[in-house]
Design an enzyme around this catalytic site. Structure first.
Site, PDB file in Angstrom:
ATOM      1  N   ARG A 188      19.143 103.613  12.463  1.00 37.08           N
ATOM      2  CA  ARG A 188      18.386 102.628  13.515  1.00 37.08           C
ATOM      3  C   ARG A 188      18.414 102.935  14.885  1.00 37.08           C
ATOM      4  NH1 ARG A 188      13.374  99.673  10.856  1.00 37.08           N
ATOM      5  NH2 ARG A 188      13.100 100.885   9.411  1.00 37.08           N
ATOM      6  N   ARG A 199      11.678 100.676  18.588  1.00 38.25           N
ATOM      7  CA  ARG A 199      11.244  99.579  18.988  1.00 38.25           C
ATOM      8  C   ARG A 199      12.490  99.108  20.029  1.00 38.25           C
ATOM      9  NH1 ARG A 199       8.278  97.338  14.324  1.00 38.25           N
ATOM     10  NH2 ARG A 199      10.643  97.619  13.479  1.00 38.25           N
ATOM     11  N   ARG A 247       6.176 106.198  21.498  1.00 43.20           N
ATOM     12  CA  ARG A 247       4.839 105.597  20.394  1.00 43.20           C
ATOM     13  C   ARG A 247       3.904 105.521  20.757  1.00 43.20           C
ATOM     14  NH1 ARG A 247       2.698 103.425  16.798  1.00 43.20           N
ATOM     15  NH2 ARG A 247       3.805 101.638  15.336  1.00 43.20           N
ATOM     16  N   ASP A 251      11.150 109.100   8.283  1.00 37.85           N
ATOM     17  CA  ASP A 251      10.850 107.675   8.107  1.00 37.85           C
ATOM     18  C   ASP A 251      10.997 107.849   6.014  1.00 37.85           C
ATOM     19  OD1 ASP A 251      10.663 104.948   7.739  1.00 37.85           O
ATOM     20  OD2 ASP A 251       9.887 105.466   6.126  1.00 37.85           O
ATOM     21  N   TYR A 311       8.891 101.239  -3.379  1.00 36.51           N
ATOM     22  CA  TYR A 311       7.686 101.377  -2.499  1.00 36.51           C
ATOM     23  C   TYR A 311       6.736 101.986  -3.311  1.00 36.51           C
ATOM     24  CZ  TYR A 311      10.992  99.430   2.146  1.00 36.51           C
ATOM     25  OH  TYR A 311      11.216  98.793   2.334  1.00 36.51           O
TER      26      TYR A 311
HETATM   27  O1  CP3 Z   1      17.025 105.889  14.192  1.00 32.33           O
HETATM   28  C1  CP3 Z   1      16.996 106.352  12.801  1.00 32.33           C
HETATM   29  O2  CP3 Z   1      17.018 105.402  11.873  1.00 32.33           O
HETATM   30  C2  CP3 Z   1      15.709 106.835  12.182  1.00 32.33           C
HETATM   31  C3  CP3 Z   1      14.502 106.616  11.937  1.00 32.33           C
HETATM   32  C4  CP3 Z   1      14.486 105.419  10.501  1.00 32.33           C
HETATM   33  C5  CP3 Z   1      13.497 105.195  10.127  1.00 32.33           C
HETATM   34  N1  CP3 Z   1      13.176 104.703   9.314  1.00 32.33           N
HETATM   35  C6  CP3 Z   1      12.400 105.026  11.953  1.00 32.33           C
HETATM   36  C7  CP3 Z   1      11.132 103.548  11.397  1.00 32.33           C
HETATM   37  C8  CP3 Z   1      15.038 105.958   9.389  1.00 32.33           C
HETATM   38  C9  CP3 Z   1      16.318 106.317   8.899  1.00 32.33           C
HETATM   39  C10 CP3 Z   1      14.653 105.245   8.088  1.00 32.33           C
HETATM   40  C11 CP3 Z   1      14.933 104.452   7.312  1.00 32.33           C
HETATM   41  C12 CP3 Z   1      13.927 103.886   6.593  1.00 32.33           C
HETATM   42  N2  CP3 Z   1      12.748 103.218   6.652  1.00 32.33           N
HETATM   43  C13 CP3 Z   1      14.936 102.393   5.307  1.00 32.33           C
HETATM   44  C14 CP3 Z   1      15.859 102.945   4.949  1.00 32.33           C
HETATM   45  C15 CP3 Z   1      16.755 101.829   6.466  1.00 32.33           C
HETATM   46  C16 CP3 Z   1      16.373 100.364   5.583  1.00 32.33           C
HETATM   47  O3  CP3 Z   1      16.053  99.939   7.473  1.00 32.33           O
HETATM   48  O4  CP3 Z   1      16.594  99.645   4.715  1.00 32.33           O
HETATM   49  C17 CP3 Z   1      13.537 101.589   5.022  1.00 32.33           C
HETATM   50  C18 CP3 Z   1      13.757 100.656   3.987  1.00 32.33           C
HETATM   51  C19 CP3 Z   1      12.408 102.019   5.372  1.00 32.33           C
HETATM   52  C20 CP3 Z   1      10.270 101.804   5.861  1.00 32.33           C
HETATM   53  C21 CP3 Z   1      10.142 101.259   6.841  1.00 32.33           C
HETATM   54  N3  CP3 Z   1      10.064 102.434   7.564  1.00 32.33           N
HETATM   55  C22 CP3 Z   1       9.393  99.957   6.468  1.00 32.33           C
HETATM   56  C23 CP3 Z   1       9.944  99.461   5.684  1.00 32.33           C
HETATM   57  C24 CP3 Z   1       9.278  99.901   7.697  1.00 32.33           C
HETATM   58  C25 CP3 Z   1       8.808  98.702   7.934  1.00 32.33           C
HETATM   59  C26 CP3 Z   1       9.790  98.013   8.723  1.00 32.33           C
HETATM   60  C27 CP3 Z   1       9.497  98.266   9.988  1.00 32.33           C
HETATM   61  O5  CP3 Z   1      11.220  97.871  10.985  1.00 32.33           O
HETATM   62  O6  CP3 Z   1       9.046  98.219  11.527  1.00 32.33           O
HETATM   63  C28 CP3 Z   1       9.590 101.393   8.471  1.00 32.33           C
HETATM   64  C29 CP3 Z   1       8.776 101.431  10.095  1.00 32.33           C
HETATM   65  C30 CP3 Z   1       9.513 102.311  10.998  1.00 32.33           C
HETATM   66  N4  CP3 Z   1      11.077 103.101  10.639  1.00 32.33           N
HETATM   67  C31 CP3 Z   1      10.407 102.136  12.343  1.00 32.33           C
HETATM   68  C32 CP3 Z   1      11.150 103.116  12.989  1.00 32.33           C
HETATM   69  C33 CP3 Z   1      12.089 102.901  13.896  1.00 32.33           C
HETATM   70  C34 CP3 Z   1       8.912 100.901  12.755  1.00 32.33           C
HETATM   71  C35 CP3 Z   1       8.177 101.608  13.224  1.00 32.33           C
HETATM   72  C36 CP3 Z   1       6.840 101.500  14.883  1.00 32.33           C
HETATM   73  O7  CP3 Z   1       7.561 102.344  15.414  1.00 32.33           O
HETATM   74  O8  CP3 Z   1       7.045 100.640  14.170  1.00 32.33           O
END
Ligand code: CP3
Length: 347
Positions: free
Chosen positions: A27, A31, A40, A77, A153
């Protein structure tokens, strides 16, 4: 084709421990960066960003420009996969992901590479664009969610606290659940293969919820499907290393490494590093494992833990990372502090 790489992360996979070790952060785009929030907010939400190659490529490169990590990770994602399989996903502000009700495996149908590809083409386009723009020392990491974590999910309809719905489903309808995992294996092999063909040089399989299972469930739902994905990728793309991340698997990390054939494992922060050096680093490359909250705090508290991890794991093939993703409240200057510390580290 591309010229022979001198990318530190790829060297580590050839068995060379590097001092200092290469690093990137899960990540690392997101944000906590003002420039991420700006891009975004220009579009119609998170999924729209994942499917807009120009903006997704820019966001992928943002942390590299600031901090010079040794790898960029594709900005997308894990939930684009259920979306492309026909179970719609929506990300609502402050709510996390919301999925349409699980339609059942027979409704989703056999894996259809053509419809799947249509949805995910913009993601592959992002991979190509990032690869073109990346400097010659920075590797590109592609990824997917592991079948178990993606299935949680799909069945829960979003994030979960106790995984009651998915576990009840899996235990009471074992054949239907295996069919779902098989569908996700097909989709993941296809998806990761395309990412490689568009320029991904390393892959990571995120199994964020691997740690909520007992040993037998871990064997069936985590290790079985992951082993199959790794086997099929290695068969076609033997030169592309695969990192597994069975988060919070505890001692089962050892079984995971022995059984799945991953080239590296990413460790969460609950794994004691001297145990890891003895029991896991002798089997494969390891990656990890600073508590992301230490990056929120920064300063000497962070540096003490960092120093401990580097001095114990830095002697053998190692990639520095966090134990889980960068938290949204992380001050960007602490990431700069971490990068400087890792870069200047020597034993
Ligand atoms: O920079 C990176 O790592 C690459 C991008 C990336 C994202 N999600 C962007 C993201 C990667 C590799 C993921 C993987 C992901 N997504 C996982 C596995 C890793 C982990 O964190 O356990 C999981 C479980 C998800 C599912 C997911 N995506 C959830 C539960 C959420 C909501 C919670 C949150 O953090 O907001 C997301 C959204 C998400 N994925 C965001 C980002 C940058 C935030 C979205 C936003 O900008 O509002």
């Amino acid at each position: 084709m591309h010229a022979l790489p001198r990318k530190p992360i790829l060297q580590v996979f050839k068995g060379e421990p590097l001092t200092p070790p290469p690093f990137w952060l899960m990540r690392q785009a997101g944000r906590y960066l003002p420039e991420y929030r700006e891009i975004r907010n220009r579009g119609k939400g998170f999924l729209d960003l994942c499917f807009s190659p120009d903006r997704a490529a820019e966001v992928t490169l943002q942390p590299i420009k600031r901090y010079g990590m040794d790898a960029a990770i594709l900005f997308s994602d894990i939930l684009v996969v259920p979306h492309a399989l026909g179970q719609g996903v929506d990300f609502q502000e402050g709510e996390g992901p919301v999925l349409e009700d699980f339609p059942g495996v027979s409704k989703l149908g056999e894996f259809n590479p053509d419809t799947f590809h249509k949805y995910l083409e913009p993601v592959y386009e992002t991979v190509s664009r990032v690869r073109e723009k990346l400097g010659e020392n920075t590797a590109l990491i592609g990824f997917c969610g592991a079948p178990w974590t993606v299935a949680t999910y799909m069945i829960e309809g979003g994030s979960s606290r106790d995984f009651t719905t998915v576990k009840t489903f899996a235990l009471s309808q074992p054949q239907e659940f295996q069919n779902l995992l098989s569908l996700l294996v097909e989709a993941s092999v296809h998806y990761l293969g395309k990412q490689i063909e568009c320029g991904a040089e390393v892959l990571q399989i995120f199994d964020s919820w691997a740690g909520v299972l007992d040993e037998r469930q871990f064997q069936q739902w985590v290790m079985g499907p992951t082993k199959e994905i790794v086997r099929r990728l290695h068969e076609t793309y033997p030169h592309v290393p695969v990192i597994g991340f069975p988060r919070q698997a505890g001692p089962l990390y050892v079984d995971y490494v022995k059984e799945t054939g991953v080239d590296a494992v990413s460790l969460d922060q609950t794994m004691p590093v001297s145990w890891v050096a003895r029991e896991i680093q002798t089997l494969c490359v390891v990656q990890g494992n600073l508590d992301p909250h230490l990056l929120v705090t920064g300063g000497d508290v962070m540096k003490e833990s960092l120093g401990g991890i580097l001095s114990i794991l830095g002697k053998a093939p190692f990639i520095f990372n966090l134990g889980h993703g960068v938290l949204p409240m992380t001050p960007p200057e602490h990431v700069a502090e971490l990068a400087a510390f890792v870069r200047s580290w020597s034993p």
